[in-house]
Motif scaffolding. Structure first.
Motif, PDB file in Angstrom:
ATOM      1  N   ARG A 224      37.600   2.943   2.213  1.00  0.00           N
ATOM      2  CA  ARG A 224      37.010   4.292   1.846  1.00  0.00           C
ATOM      3  C   ARG A 224      35.698   4.195   1.198  1.00  0.00           C
ATOM      4  NH1 ARG A 224      39.865   9.237   1.613  1.00  0.00           N
ATOM      5  NH2 ARG A 224      41.781   8.091   2.231  1.00  0.00           N
ATOM      6  N   ARG A 225      35.623   3.384   0.143  1.00  0.00           N
ATOM      7  CA  ARG A 225      34.500   3.392  -0.603  1.00  0.00           C
ATOM      8  C   ARG A 225      33.027   2.869   0.016  1.00  0.00           C
ATOM      9  NH1 ARG A 225      36.869   1.397  -6.476  1.00  0.00           N
ATOM     10  NH2 ARG A 225      37.429   3.431  -7.077  1.00  0.00           N
ATOM     11  N   GLN A 226      33.339   2.011   1.244  1.00  0.00           N
ATOM     12  CA  GLN A 226      32.281   1.673   1.994  1.00  0.00           C
ATOM     13  C   GLN A 226      31.774   2.735   2.931  1.00  0.00           C
ATOM     14  OE1 GLN A 226      34.231  -1.966   3.983  1.00  0.00           O
ATOM     15  NE2 GLN A 226      32.643  -3.177   2.978  1.00  0.00           N
ATOM     16  N   ALA A 227      32.782   3.536   3.554  1.00  0.00           N
ATOM     17  CA  ALA A 227      32.439   4.637   4.161  1.00  0.00           C
ATOM     18  C   ALA A 227      31.769   5.812   3.541  1.00  0.00           C
ATOM     19  CB  ALA A 227      33.677   5.108   4.873  1.00  0.00           C
ATOM     20  N   LEU A 228      32.276   5.866   2.278  1.00  0.00           N
ATOM     21  CA  LEU A 228      31.608   6.865   1.440  1.00  0.00           C
ATOM     22  C   LEU A 228      30.136   6.477   1.347  1.00  0.00           C
ATOM     23  CD1 LEU A 228      34.326   7.730  -1.094  1.00  0.00           C
ATOM     24  CD2 LEU A 228      33.356   9.367   0.612  1.00  0.00           C
ATOM     25  N   GLY A 229      29.851   5.025   1.239  1.00  0.00           N
ATOM     26  CA  GLY A 229      28.541   4.563   0.809  1.00  0.00           C
ATOM     27  C   GLY A 229      27.470   5.007   2.152  1.00  0.00           C
ATOM     28  N   TRP A 230      28.100   4.976   3.330  1.00  0.00           N
ATOM     29  CA  TRP A 230      27.296   5.197   4.518  1.00  0.00           C
ATOM     30  C   TRP A 230      27.274   6.596   5.019  1.00  0.00           C
ATOM     31  CZ3 TRP A 230      23.960   2.354   6.719  1.00  0.00           C
ATOM     32  CH2 TRP A 230      23.253   2.457   7.982  1.00  0.00           C
ATOM     33  N   ILE A 231      28.439   7.661   5.000  1.00  0.00           N
ATOM     34  CA  ILE A 231      28.489   8.700   5.498  1.00  0.00           C
ATOM     35  C   ILE A 231      28.037   9.659   4.392  1.00  0.00           C
ATOM     36  CG2 ILE A 231      30.092  10.427   6.381  1.00  0.00           C
ATOM     37  CD1 ILE A 231      31.559   8.445   7.901  1.00  0.00           C
ATOM     38  N   TYR A 232      27.372  10.856   4.954  1.00  0.00           N
ATOM     39  CA  TYR A 232      26.546  11.577   3.740  1.00  0.00           C
ATOM     40  C   TYR A 232      27.740  12.492   3.233  1.00  0.00           C
ATOM     41  CZ  TYR A 232      22.083  10.225   4.672  1.00  0.00           C
ATOM     42  OH  TYR A 232      20.732   9.440   5.009  1.00  0.00           O
ATOM     43  N   ASP A 233      28.827  13.096   4.056  1.00  0.00           N
ATOM     44  CA  ASP A 233      29.365  14.113   3.648  1.00  0.00           C
ATOM     45  C   ASP A 233      31.101  13.522   3.199  1.00  0.00           C
ATOM     46  OD1 ASP A 233      31.112  16.594   3.375  1.00  0.00           O
ATOM     47  OD2 ASP A 233      30.808  17.120   5.285  1.00  0.00           O
ATOM     48  N   LYS A 234      31.582  13.919   1.929  1.00  0.00           N
ATOM     49  CA  LYS A 234      32.403  13.197   1.202  1.00  0.00           C
ATOM     50  C   LYS A 234      33.884  13.817   1.903  1.00  0.00           C
ATOM     51  CE  LYS A 234      34.777  12.531  -3.255  1.00  0.00           C
ATOM     52  NZ  LYS A 234      34.600  12.919  -4.688  1.00  0.00           N
ATOM     53  N   ASP A 235      33.745  15.311   2.277  1.00  0.00           N
ATOM     54  CA  ASP A 235      35.133  15.611   2.939  1.00  0.00           C
ATOM     55  C   ASP A 235      35.285  15.113   4.279  1.00  0.00           C
ATOM     56  OD1 ASP A 235      35.533  17.200   0.605  1.00  0.00           O
ATOM     57  OD2 ASP A 235      34.151  18.875   1.276  1.00  0.00           O
ATOM     58  N   LEU A 236      33.978  14.896   5.004  1.00  0.00           N
ATOM     59  CA  LEU A 236      34.404  14.221   6.229  1.00  0.00           C
ATOM     60  C   LEU A 236      34.978  12.746   6.228  1.00  0.00           C
ATOM     61  CD1 LEU A 236      33.422  14.828   9.088  1.00  0.00           C
ATOM     62  CD2 LEU A 236      31.338  13.572   8.777  1.00  0.00           C
ATOM     63  N   VAL A 237      34.708  12.082   5.168  1.00  0.00           N
ATOM     64  CA  VAL A 237      34.967  10.752   5.063  1.00  0.00           C
ATOM     65  C   VAL A 237      36.718  10.941   4.831  1.00  0.00           C
ATOM     66  CG1 VAL A 237      35.499   8.449   3.860  1.00  0.00           C
ATOM     67  CG2 VAL A 237      33.096   9.576   4.271  1.00  0.00           C
ATOM     68  N   HIS A 238      37.010  11.851   4.204  1.00  0.00           N
ATOM     69  CA  HIS A 238      38.505  11.986   3.857  1.00  0.00           C
ATOM     70  C   HIS A 238      39.111  12.454   5.023  1.00  0.00           C
ATOM     71  CE1 HIS A 238      37.771  11.135  -0.380  1.00  0.00           C
ATOM     72  NE2 HIS A 238      37.233  12.536  -0.562  1.00  0.00           N
ATOM     73  N   SER A 239      38.577  13.322   6.022  1.00  0.00           N
ATOM     74  CA  SER A 239      39.214  13.753   7.232  1.00  0.00           C
ATOM     75  C   SER A 239      39.282  12.803   8.093  1.00  0.00           C
ATOM     76  CB  SER A 239      38.629  15.090   7.893  1.00  0.00           C
ATOM     77  OG  SER A 239      37.224  14.717   8.231  1.00  0.00           O
ATOM     78  N   LEU A 240      38.294  11.877   8.157  1.00  0.00           N
ATOM     79  CA  LEU A 240      38.267  10.619   8.970  1.00  0.00           C
ATOM     80  C   LEU A 240      39.452   9.779   8.598  1.00  0.00           C
ATOM     81  CD1 LEU A 240      36.609   8.769  11.132  1.00  0.00           C
ATOM     82  CD2 LEU A 240      35.303   7.864   9.227  1.00  0.00           C
ATOM     83  N   PHE A 241      39.503   9.485   7.379  1.00  0.00           N
ATOM     84  CA  PHE A 241      40.571   8.479   7.145  1.00  0.00           C
ATOM     85  C   PHE A 241      42.018   9.050   7.347  1.00  0.00           C
ATOM     86  CE2 PHE A 241      37.277   5.927   5.593  1.00  0.00           C
ATOM     87  CZ  PHE A 241      37.854   4.807   5.092  1.00  0.00           C
ATOM     88  N   GLU A 242      42.064  10.643   7.381  1.00  0.00           N
ATOM     89  CA  GLU A 242      43.601  10.917   7.831  1.00  0.00           C
ATOM     90  C   GLU A 242      43.645  10.964   9.278  1.00  0.00           C
ATOM     91  OE1 GLU A 242      43.221  15.090   6.192  1.00  0.00           O
ATOM     92  OE2 GLU A 242      43.283  14.449   4.169  1.00  0.00           O
ATOM     93  N   ALA A 243      42.482  11.070   9.994  1.00  0.00           N
ATOM     94  CA  ALA A 243      42.836  11.333  11.566  1.00  0.00           C
ATOM     95  C   ALA A 243      42.615  10.190  12.204  1.00  0.00           C
ATOM     96  CB  ALA A 243      42.003  12.484  11.935  1.00  0.00           C
ATOM     97  N   ALA A 244      41.871   9.334  11.750  1.00  0.00           N
ATOM     98  CA  ALA A 244      41.492   7.881  12.586  1.00  0.00           C
ATOM     99  C   ALA A 244      42.679   7.118  13.020  1.00  0.00           C
ATOM    100  CB  ALA A 244      40.540   7.245  11.982  1.00  0.00           C
ATOM    101  N   PRO A 245      43.575   6.791  11.884  1.00  0.00           N
ATOM    102  CA  PRO A 245      44.867   5.878  12.172  1.00  0.00           C
ATOM    103  C   PRO A 245      45.729   6.327  13.186  1.00  0.00           C
ATOM    104  CG  PRO A 245      44.655   6.269   9.659  1.00  0.00           C
ATOM    105  CD  PRO A 245      43.720   7.216  10.328  1.00  0.00           C
ATOM    106  N   GLU A 246      46.037   7.597  13.553  1.00  0.00           N
ATOM    107  CA  GLU A 246      46.960   8.106  14.742  1.00  0.00           C
ATOM    108  C   GLU A 246      46.267   8.632  15.748  1.00  0.00           C
ATOM    109  OE1 GLU A 246      46.179  11.453  11.852  1.00  0.00           O
ATOM    110  OE2 GLU A 246      47.034   9.652  11.622  1.00  0.00           O
ATOM    111  N   ARG A 247      44.849   8.466  15.687  1.00  0.00           N
ATOM    112  CA  ARG A 247      44.233   8.828  16.664  1.00  0.00           C
ATOM    113  C   ARG A 247      43.674   7.693  17.661  1.00  0.00           C
ATOM    114  NH1 ARG A 247      38.522  12.590  17.312  1.00  0.00           N
ATOM    115  NH2 ARG A 247      38.179  12.278  19.612  1.00  0.00           N
ATOM    116  N   TYR A 248      43.399   6.610  16.908  1.00  0.00           N
ATOM    117  CA  TYR A 248      42.872   5.324  17.772  1.00  0.00           C
ATOM    118  C   TYR A 248      43.905   4.234  17.292  1.00  0.00           C
ATOM    119  CZ  TYR A 248      38.514   7.847  17.856  1.00  0.00           C
ATOM    120  OH  TYR A 248      37.521   8.922  18.209  1.00  0.00           O
ATOM    121  N   GLU A 249      45.290   4.605  17.063  1.00  0.00           N
ATOM    122  CA  GLU A 249      46.173   3.416  16.745  1.00  0.00           C
ATOM    123  C   GLU A 249      46.263   2.367  17.900  1.00  0.00           C
ATOM    124  OE1 GLU A 249      49.764   5.100  15.916  1.00  0.00           O
ATOM    125  OE2 GLU A 249      50.065   6.144  17.959  1.00  0.00           O
TER     126      GLU A 249
END
Length: 163
Positions: A110-135
């Motif tokens: 999560r901290r690595q993604a926050l260091g690259w992606i500009y939007d903090k809320d977008l990182v949180h939504s990515l970490f919520e949606a990615a595991p089930e969408r791309y399992e």
């Protein structure tokens, strides 16, 4: 007669001052070789970029990194964007890495993604949606679809989208 001799001495002195017929390492005249007709500055040399995998995108390193971060953020936010083919191929690597980090879900990822992606809320939504969408998918989270060339400069255009 004295004026002709003075002119010849002046011309010879001027030629030696500019290094015509002289070696560049020593001030000794070059033996048996003519002076070059032109000199090539170091900035004019174009070296070949053998085995260099990072596309430079015509930008310095800091601008290139900012562009790739912005494109990564927008692809994840909107799901698809229209850009040039070279930029899409360059940003695909970063988008896939961010989704892989989202599937991992650890604090370090999560901290690595926050260091690259500009939007903090977008990182949180990515970490919520990615595991089930791309399992069931182990990579290749993006798709590049070629479109018509750009009108002004005929650059190859494409749409990069999340699968």
């Amino acid at each position: 007669m004295k004026s002709v001799a003075a002119i010849l001495i002046t011309l010879l002195a001027g030629a030696s001052a500019f290094g015509v017929g002289m070696s560049s390492f020593t001030a000794a005249p070059m033996v048996g070789s003519a002076a070059p007709s032109f000199t090539r500055a170091r900035g004019d040399m174009s070296m070949m970029r053998h085995r260099k995998k990072i596309p430079q995108l015509g930008k310095p390193a800091d601008q290139r990194k900012a562009l790739l971060r912005a494109l990564t953020t927008e692809v994840i936010r909107h799901g698809r964007i229209k850009t040039t083919l070279v930029r899409a191929k360059a940003v695909r690597k970063h988008v896939d890495h961010m989704i892989t980090l989202g599937k991992d879900g650890s604090l370090h990822a999560r901290r690595q993604a926050l260091g690259w992606i500009y939007d903090k809320d977008l990182v949180h939504s990515l970490f919520e949606a990615a595991p089930e969408r791309y399992e069931d998918r182990n990579g290749g989270y993006t798709r590049i679809l070629r479109t018509m060339p750009r009108q002004g400069d005929n650059a190859k255009m494409c749409v990069i989208e999340l699968v």
